[in-house]
Structures are given as structure tokens and as C-alpha cells.
Design an enzyme around this catalytic site. Structure first.
Site, PDB file in Angstrom:
ATOM      1  CB  SER A 282      -0.948  -0.023   1.198  1.00 16.82           C
ATOM      2  OG  SER A 282      -1.933   0.986   1.070  1.00 16.82           O
ATOM      3  CG  ASN A 283      -0.346   4.770  -1.372  1.00 17.76           C
ATOM      4  OD1 ASN A 283      -0.984   5.592  -0.731  1.00 17.76           O
ATOM      5  ND2 ASN A 283      -0.850   4.151  -2.442  1.00 17.76           N
ATOM      6  NE  ARG A 284       5.652   7.221   4.161  1.00 16.11           N
ATOM      7  CZ  ARG A 284       5.970   6.688   5.346  1.00 16.11           C
ATOM      8  NH1 ARG A 284       5.098   6.692   6.336  1.00 16.11           N
ATOM      9  NH2 ARG A 284       7.158   6.148   5.522  1.00 16.11           N
ATOM     10  CB  SER A 285      -2.960   7.943   0.147  1.00 17.30           C
ATOM     11  OG  SER A 285      -4.217   8.578   0.095  1.00 17.30           O
TER      12      SER A 285
ATOM     13  CB  ALA B  35      -2.439   7.479  -3.351  1.00 10.10           C
TER      14      ALA B  35
END
Ligand code: CTP
Ligand code: CA
Length: 227
Positions: free
Chosen positions: A33-36, A100
Site C-alpha cells: 500500500s502507500n501513505r495516503s 493514490a
């Protein structure tokens, strides 16, 4: 401006918003995943709702509450987000793609938990579809399509390249390496670039104020929802 924003100037406008990260499973307990966090997309959905729009929010997993008066479609993966966006696009006048989306997903999703072994683990990732590229092939000319660009360098050049490549009407560019911009904070510092060559550089603002300024720009686009 504040008085304008209290008007229901998006009554009869149907707005589709995406927010948050996607989760790409590797096995039943692990994800890529990512930081959004979804704050920007949720702010857009709430601002559009408060201005009278009919709002559908396609949201990735996260802690944010479901905004009242907004139709919420929860998704996990980029593939689910793509299906939700393409299925709902025809019924909307505006698409604002603040999500994102993970560019890659693990090639293999293991059905049970992967156990550790000696030595390194190599995971193959495959490309996810670019949802906005697919949107650009299905959109109607009367629709307004807005992308976001999270950059850490060459912000203007990269954002303009995405605006053209994805045939967007606008791209909202933000330098996520700056304090007071980007992920998990309540403020953002953005420039809104239009396909007509316009560039609106905004000062540091709350995400809600960024959302309202973006809606102002969309409303004032000739021949579209504001006309
Ligand atoms: N986007 C999308 N589908 C993807 C990836 C991105 O629809 N698979 C959208 C995002 O929602 C955003 C815009 O494209 O509105 C730009 O996303 P960004 O990650 O900044 O650009 P990419 O085209 O993915 O390029 P890169 O990550 O390599 O900078
Ligand atoms: Ca990307």
C-alpha cells in the site's frame, strides 16, 4: 469567496470522487500500500456535498468515517477501484481522482500465510491498470476529469506530463515532500493546472479550502457544469 461557497452552486451536478490508498494483497495477512489516508478526497466529497452536489465517493480502506449524505463505495484493490469508477462514470458530470492508486500489485496472491525462511524473499509485482487512462477512453466531452499528482521533484513538469498523457481537464499537483502538504496532514500546498494552459498556485490551505478552490475552478470551466 466564503459567501459564494455557501451557495448551492453544485445543485444538479453529480460528482464522483476517489479517495485514499489501495491495498494490494500478498497473502491473507499482508498488503502492499502507500501513505495516503484519504483526507484530500474526503474533503472534496464533503465540499461538493455542501455545495449541493450529488456525490459518490469511492474510497480505499482506512479509518475515516463515512461522510453523511454521500454515497460511499468501499474498495480495497486498484482493480476494484477501477471497476467502481468505470461502472459509475456514465452517471456523473465530474470525476475527481484524489486516490493514490497502487501502481503495482503482487503477481501471486498466496491463499495462506507465507512462512518465513532463511535468506531474502523476492516478490514479483505486476502493473495495475491506470484508471485515469481507461477513463480517458470512456469519458464524454461534457464531463470534467480531474487528476491529482503527488510528486517529490520536478512537480510542474511531471504534473503537466500527466495532464496531457491522461487527457485530463485539470491536474492538482502537490509536492508531498514539503511540510504542510501531502499525506496524513490537514493542509495542502497545490497548483491547479488546466488543459487550457492555466496554472493556479494556491497558498498553504486546509484540504477543505483546497477542495472548495478546486470546485470553483471546475464550476467556472466554460461549456461544462458551470455554464
Ligand atoms: N491513477 C490512476 N490509476 C493508477 C495510478 C494513478 O487513476 N493506476 C491516477 C491517480 O488517482 C491520480 C493520477 O492518476 O489522480 C496521478 O497519479 P500519480 O501516482 O501521481 O501518477 P502516475 O501516472 O501513477 O505516475 P507515477 O506514480 O509514476 O508518478
Ligand atoms: Ca502512481
Amino acid at each position: 469567496e466564503a459567501v459564494l461557497n455557501r451557495r448551492r452552486d453544485f445543485a444538479d451536478v453529480r460528482v464522483l470522487v476517489t479517495a485514499g490508498a489501495t491495498w494490494e494483497p500478498f497473502d491473507p495477512v499482508r498488503i502492499l500500500s502507500n501513505r495516503s489516508t484519504g483526507k484530500m478526497g474526503y474533503a472534496v466529497a464533503e465540499a461538493a456535498r455542501d455545495r449541493g452536489a450529488t456525490v459518490t465517493l469511492v474510497a480505499g480502506p482506512g479509518e475515516l468515517r463515512s461522510p453523511e449524505g454521500v454515497r460511499l463505495i468501499r474498495v480495497e484493490t486498484a482493480l476494484e477501484m477501477r471497476d467502481a469508477v468505470l461502472a459509475n462514470l456514465p452517471m456523473h458530470d465530474v470525476l475527481i481522482k484524489a486516490a493514490a492508486v497502487s501502481d503495482y500489485r503482487p503477481a501471486v496472491v498466496h491463499p495462506s500465510k507465507v512462512k518465513k525462511a532463511e535468506g531474502p524473499l523476492t516478490v514479483e509485482l505486476v502493473r495495475n491498470p491506470d484508471i485515469l487512462m481507461e477513463v480517458s477512453r470512456h469519458r464524454r466531452p461534457d464531463q470534467v476529469i480531474v487528476g491529482f499528482a503527488a510528486e517529490t521533484e520536478d512537480v510542474e513538469k511531471n504534473a503537466l506530463e500527466k495532464l496531457r498523457r491522461k487527457s485530463l481537464d485539470y491536474i492538482v499537483a502537490n509536492d508531498v515532500s514539503m511540510a504542510g502538504a501531502g499525506f496524513a496532514v490537514d493542509t495542502n500546498i497545490v497548483t491547479i493546472y488546466g488543459r487550457d494552459g492555466t496554472a493556479l498556485a494556491l497558498p498553504p490551505l486546509s484540504k477543505r479550502e483546497v477542495a472548495d478552490r478546486l470546485l470553483d475552478v471546475i464550476r467556472d470551466t466554460p461549456g461544462k457544469v458551470g455554464a
